[in-house]
Design a protein around this motif. Sequence first.
Motif, PDB file in Angstrom:
ATOM      1  N   ARG A 224       0.808  -1.220   0.000  1.00 38.26           N
ATOM      2  CA  ARG A 224       0.000   0.000   0.000  1.00 38.26           C
ATOM      3  C   ARG A 224       0.843   1.274   0.000  1.00 38.26           C
ATOM      4  NH1 ARG A 224      -1.743  -3.151   3.940  1.00 38.26           N
ATOM      5  NH2 ARG A 224      -1.206  -1.660   5.589  1.00 38.26           N
ATOM      6  N   LYS A 225       2.094   1.165  -0.437  1.00 43.72           N
ATOM      7  CA  LYS A 225       2.968   2.333  -0.442  1.00 43.72           C
ATOM      8  C   LYS A 225       3.009   3.020  -1.800  1.00 43.72           C
ATOM      9  CE  LYS A 225       7.653   3.884   0.694  1.00 43.72           C
ATOM     10  NZ  LYS A 225       8.992   3.511   1.174  1.00 43.72           N
ATOM     11  N   TRP A 226       2.865   2.249  -2.879  1.00 40.58           N
ATOM     12  CA  TRP A 226       3.085   2.795  -4.212  1.00 40.58           C
ATOM     13  C   TRP A 226       1.835   2.693  -5.084  1.00 40.58           C
ATOM     14  CZ3 TRP A 226       7.486   5.101  -3.566  1.00 40.58           C
ATOM     15  CH2 TRP A 226       8.516   4.505  -2.843  1.00 40.58           C
ATOM     16  N   LEU A 227       1.697   3.679  -5.966  1.00 47.47           N
ATOM     17  CA  LEU A 227       0.680   3.648  -7.015  1.00 47.47           C
ATOM     18  C   LEU A 227       1.345   4.080  -8.309  1.00 47.47           C
ATOM     19  CD1 LEU A 227      -2.335   3.524  -8.027  1.00 47.47           C
ATOM     20  CD2 LEU A 227      -2.432   5.973  -7.535  1.00 47.47           C
ATOM     21  N   ALA A 228       1.204   3.270  -9.357  1.00 43.39           N
ATOM     22  CA  ALA A 228       1.759   3.593 -10.674  1.00 43.39           C
ATOM     23  C   ALA A 228       0.615   3.884 -11.636  1.00 43.39           C
ATOM     24  CB  ALA A 228       2.614   2.452 -11.198  1.00 43.39           C
ATOM     25  N   ALA A 229       0.782   4.941 -12.430  1.00 41.25           N
ATOM     26  CA  ALA A 229      -0.226   5.325 -13.425  1.00 41.25           C
ATOM     27  C   ALA A 229       0.472   5.583 -14.755  1.00 41.25           C
ATOM     28  CB  ALA A 229      -0.980   6.574 -12.971  1.00 41.25           C
ATOM     29  N   ALA A 230      -0.008   4.932 -15.822  1.00 40.96           N
ATOM     30  CA  ALA A 230       0.574   5.094 -17.157  1.00 40.96           C
ATOM     31  C   ALA A 230      -0.454   5.742 -18.071  1.00 40.96           C
ATOM     32  CB  ALA A 230       1.000   3.743 -17.727  1.00 40.96           C
ATOM     33  N   ASN A 231      -0.010   6.715 -18.879  1.00 42.79           N
ATOM     34  CA  ASN A 231      -0.915   7.365 -19.815  1.00 42.79           C
ATOM     35  C   ASN A 231      -0.503   7.080 -21.255  1.00 42.79           C
ATOM     36  OD1 ASN A 231       1.142   9.190 -20.558  1.00 42.79           O
ATOM     37  ND2 ASN A 231       0.456  10.744 -19.107  1.00 42.79           N
ATOM     38  N   THR A 232      -1.338   7.507 -22.186  1.00 39.68           N
ATOM     39  CA  THR A 232      -1.099   7.168 -23.593  1.00 39.68           C
ATOM     40  C   THR A 232      -0.024   8.035 -24.240  1.00 39.68           C
ATOM     41  OG1 THR A 232      -2.992   8.562 -24.216  1.00 39.68           O
ATOM     42  CG2 THR A 232      -3.403   6.214 -23.948  1.00 39.68           C
ATOM     43  N   ASP A 233       0.560   8.956 -23.492  1.00 39.79           N
ATOM     44  CA  ASP A 233       1.769   9.650 -23.940  1.00 39.79           C
ATOM     45  C   ASP A 233       3.014   8.803 -23.704  1.00 39.79           C
ATOM     46  OD1 ASP A 233       1.209  11.980 -25.226  1.00 39.79           O
ATOM     47  OD2 ASP A 233       1.221  13.239 -23.439  1.00 39.79           O
ATOM     48  N   GLY A 234       2.844   7.640 -23.066  1.00 38.60           N
ATOM     49  CA  GLY A 234       3.968   6.779 -22.736  1.00 38.60           C
ATOM     50  C   GLY A 234       4.601   7.101 -21.397  1.00 38.60           C
ATOM     51  N   GLN A 235       4.024   8.025 -20.637  1.00 36.22           N
ATOM     52  CA  GLN A 235       4.566   8.388 -19.333  1.00 36.22           C
ATOM     53  C   GLN A 235       4.060   7.436 -18.255  1.00 36.22           C
ATOM     54  OE1 GLN A 235       3.126  12.380 -18.905  1.00 36.22           O
ATOM     55  NE2 GLN A 235       4.696  13.270 -20.222  1.00 36.22           N
ATOM     56  N   ILE A 236       4.948   7.053 -17.333  1.00 38.08           N
ATOM     57  CA  ILE A 236       4.575   6.251 -16.167  1.00 38.08           C
ATOM     58  C   ILE A 236       4.971   7.037 -14.926  1.00 38.08           C
ATOM     59  CG2 ILE A 236       4.853   4.071 -14.935  1.00 38.08           C
ATOM     60  CD1 ILE A 236       5.624   2.755 -17.566  1.00 38.08           C
ATOM     61  N   HIS A 237       3.974   7.437 -14.145  1.00 35.44           N
ATOM     62  CA  HIS A 237       4.201   8.192 -12.914  1.00 35.44           C
ATOM     63  C   HIS A 237       3.995   7.266 -11.719  1.00 35.44           C
ATOM     64  CE1 HIS A 237       4.160  11.848 -15.308  1.00 35.44           C
ATOM     65  NE2 HIS A 237       2.992  11.488 -15.818  1.00 35.44           N
ATOM     66  N   VAL A 238       4.889   7.360 -10.742  1.00 29.21           N
ATOM     67  CA  VAL A 238       4.789   6.559  -9.526  1.00 29.21           C
ATOM     68  C   VAL A 238       4.611   7.498  -8.341  1.00 29.21           C
ATOM     69  CG1 VAL A 238       5.883   4.848  -8.055  1.00 29.21           C
ATOM     70  CG2 VAL A 238       6.230   4.755 -10.528  1.00 29.21           C
ATOM     71  N   TYR A 239       3.574   7.246  -7.538  1.00 26.77           N
ATOM     72  CA  TYR A 239       3.247   8.095  -6.394  1.00 26.77           C
ATOM     73  C   TYR A 239       3.511   7.350  -5.089  1.00 26.77           C
ATOM     74  CZ  TYR A 239       0.774  10.740  -9.984  1.00 26.77           C
ATOM     75  OH  TYR A 239       0.466  11.447 -11.118  1.00 26.77           O
ATOM     76  N   ASN A 240       3.967   8.098  -4.088  1.00 25.49           N
ATOM     77  CA  ASN A 240       4.117   7.578  -2.728  1.00 25.49           C
ATOM     78  C   ASN A 240       2.803   7.824  -1.997  1.00 25.49           C
ATOM     79  OD1 ASN A 240       4.694   7.336   0.105  1.00 25.49           O
ATOM     80  ND2 ASN A 240       6.875   7.550  -0.377  1.00 25.49           N
ATOM     81  N   LEU A 241       2.086   6.759  -1.679  1.00 24.58           N
ATOM     82  CA  LEU A 241       0.760   6.889  -1.083  1.00 24.58           C
ATOM     83  C   LEU A 241       0.816   7.259   0.396  1.00 24.58           C
ATOM     84  CD1 LEU A 241      -1.057   3.873  -2.793  1.00 24.58           C
ATOM     85  CD2 LEU A 241      -1.188   6.297  -3.386  1.00 24.58           C
ATOM     86  N   GLN A 242       1.969   7.079   1.042  1.00 24.58           N
ATOM     87  CA  GLN A 242       2.094   7.493   2.433  1.00 24.58           C
ATOM     88  C   GLN A 242       2.312   8.997   2.542  1.00 24.58           C
ATOM     89  OE1 GLN A 242       5.304   4.988   3.760  1.00 24.58           O
ATOM     90  NE2 GLN A 242       4.022   3.157   3.912  1.00 24.58           N
ATOM     91  N   LYS A 243       3.043   9.553   1.567  1.00 20.65           N
ATOM     92  CA  LYS A 243       3.296  10.998   1.561  1.00 20.65           C
ATOM     93  C   LYS A 243       2.330  11.746   0.644  1.00 20.65           C
ATOM     94  CE  LYS A 243       8.233  10.378   2.463  1.00 20.65           C
ATOM     95  NZ  LYS A 243       9.615  10.661   1.962  1.00 20.65           N
ATOM     96  N   LEU A 244       1.540  10.997  -0.143  1.00 18.33           N
ATOM     97  CA  LEU A 244       0.566  11.568  -1.075  1.00 18.33           C
ATOM     98  C   LEU A 244       1.215  12.574  -2.026  1.00 18.33           C
ATOM     99  CD1 LEU A 244      -2.603  12.078   1.169  1.00 18.33           C
ATOM    100  CD2 LEU A 244      -2.099  10.215  -0.420  1.00 18.33           C
ATOM    101  N   LYS A 245       2.329  12.147  -2.632  1.00 16.39           N
ATOM    102  CA  LYS A 245       2.987  13.007  -3.606  1.00 16.39           C
ATOM    103  C   LYS A 245       3.711  12.164  -4.645  1.00 16.39           C
ATOM    104  CE  LYS A 245       7.431  13.822  -1.293  1.00 16.39           C
ATOM    105  NZ  LYS A 245       8.347  14.873  -0.784  1.00 16.39           N
TER     106      LYS A 245
END
Length: 683
Positions: free
Chosen positions: A493-514
């Motif tokens: 429950r620490k990480w969230l990864a989101a990929a968009n159709t621009d080819g970007q993959i962003h990884v968020y820290n769910l404990q720090k919410l950033k």
Amino acid sequence: MGEFTVHRVRFFDYMPSAIRATAFHGPSERLALARADGAVEIFNFSDNYFQEKVIPGRDGGAIEALCWAGRRLFSAGLNGQITEYDLENLRPRYSVEAYGGPVWTLSANRQGTLLAVGCEDGTVKMFEVLQEKIQFQKNLDRQKGRIMSLSWHPAGTHIAAGMVDMIRIFDTETGGATRRLLVERGLGTPKSREVVVWTVVFLADGTVLSGDSAGKVQVWDSVTGTLVQTHMITKWDVLALAVSQDESSLLAGSSEGLVFQFQFLSSGPQKEKQWVRTRTFRNHSHDVRALVHTDTAVVSGGMDTQLVVRPLLDKVEKNTQESALRKIMFPHRSLVRCVKKAGLLLFQFSDHLELWRLGASDAVGKPGERLPVERKPEKLLQLKRKGEDHIRCSSLSPCGSWLVYSTVSSVRLYRLQRDTHISIHKVPKLPRELGSVQQLCFSSDSSRLFAASSQSSVVIVALNQQEVKYVHTLRPKSGSSQPVHLLSTSEDRKWLAAANTDGQIHVYNLQKLKLHCTLPVYSSCPTAIAIHPTTSCLISVHADQQVFEFSLLQREYTAWSRSLQKHGLHPAWLLRDSPVTHVTFNPNNQSHLVLHDAFMFCIIDQSLPLPAAQMNLFNQSTLKNLPAADRLRQSHAFKICKNFQPLLCVELLDECSLVVVERPLLDILSQLPAPVRQKKFAT
């Protein structure tokens, strides 16, 4: 590879909708495709034909015509409306009434500044394409009978309109009809039978090509109004025509499922050029409703629901990805959610969701044996969607107590209670931040719902039995406007990864919410992502079949990933034409990556050496039949299994149990009523 008890699920009766129209945008190499249920799909032909976007349809929203005006996409249908699409938020942007009854055809001029619309009332209506909308400009001379097909002259000065028994040529400046081309009925055809001109193409030299319900492809001189050539190619309808960029090749699609190619060649003693039929392609079982002629391939679709990309072998190099015949039958996205602990499966259809409980067997058998089913699979719930909009995405929480789905206009969340009987309760009030979302998933402890929203942002909502509360919105620093098409959370429950159709993959820290990090942008769009439960490494697989492993703790690619890129993937792996749509992990062996596409699943063992280019990527059933010494020589990291019907989902329930959701075969479903499928296990 290891032995698993395999749950072979064959009761997901998903059937894609028929293809009604296609439109190709050459500069971006994007193909737009419209289906009979009103859904619009965008394929990126420059990225291994990946289906990067899907805009769901709605009841009564069937599409008859589709066209690009520059980079803007428009459709029209029998509801009499013209619709422009928002390709960033994946929804209709607005709809405009044509005021001519049902719209049968739609076409844009080459400059993308004007739309011509053919209507039921016999009018061709011109609309100006403005910055934020379209605006009615004028009507061309009204005709008797509906306008079935339209084509602009490349210079934009004239329009050819196909009707019943004739073709009309219009001057776009004055709006007047300058020529009337009468279409012959054909030999042996009763005089009372009408001939419908289903499709027309206007060429730069003034030639008009037509296809009609009498099975003819005809060549006309629009200046003199005379018939130049007639090709009787079928007893049935010619439904679609498409011409190459240089206007030297023509495709014609018929209602018997055939595609004919004509080429503009020199022939006869005078060496005059004329249209000559050269090839016939047999890739469809029913009507070919849509055709595109790219520089290197024939692209066709129709009633049998599959998009076929057939390369023109004289235009491509042999034994390359571009030379392979492709049949795209199912979405390049997941329609199945598997809840491991509860043994539940959620199936997504356009108008409803189905919740199933897996069957069970306590028997023990030898490898390859079918085990008796002691508890049959059971449908626990069928949830009909509300409203007219079709379901875009859905998810089921890991505990099996929350179910959510989204349409273009709303999100609906439900609580599930599973005792003796299952009961479902709609959550009455959701946070306003949950508007139109593109993807949904839950945290591993079911306490959070993540919803991908506009501008590549992700909304976090807290869930408990008392309330559903908005927590935070995660936003990337890049400011990308493209939609998120993949979401993945970590087990801790620490990480969230989101990929968009621009080819970007962003990884968020769910404990720090950033935002924690953004992966280096790769040239090919990700098709599947997953975060390893113990190593906190992100696995991404892309449309060009490349596999990467990125350490979230070190914020860099792992040694294994760098070694894989340096060594190179096996040529047979790279030549596969189906994208990997799901990645998971073996809980009993952290070096095992489990992934699948539409035709195989594969376990990649990171502890074994990578296969050399000269080695074979044997199917596991083939490998077992080899002598022990040969098996040892063929041992490498890629363990592939293909002994299944087309795959929709592969998931490890535990260290010894594997669930495989297989897709029904199209040829069976198109000929038979809904078949009763045996629900069995196989080891």
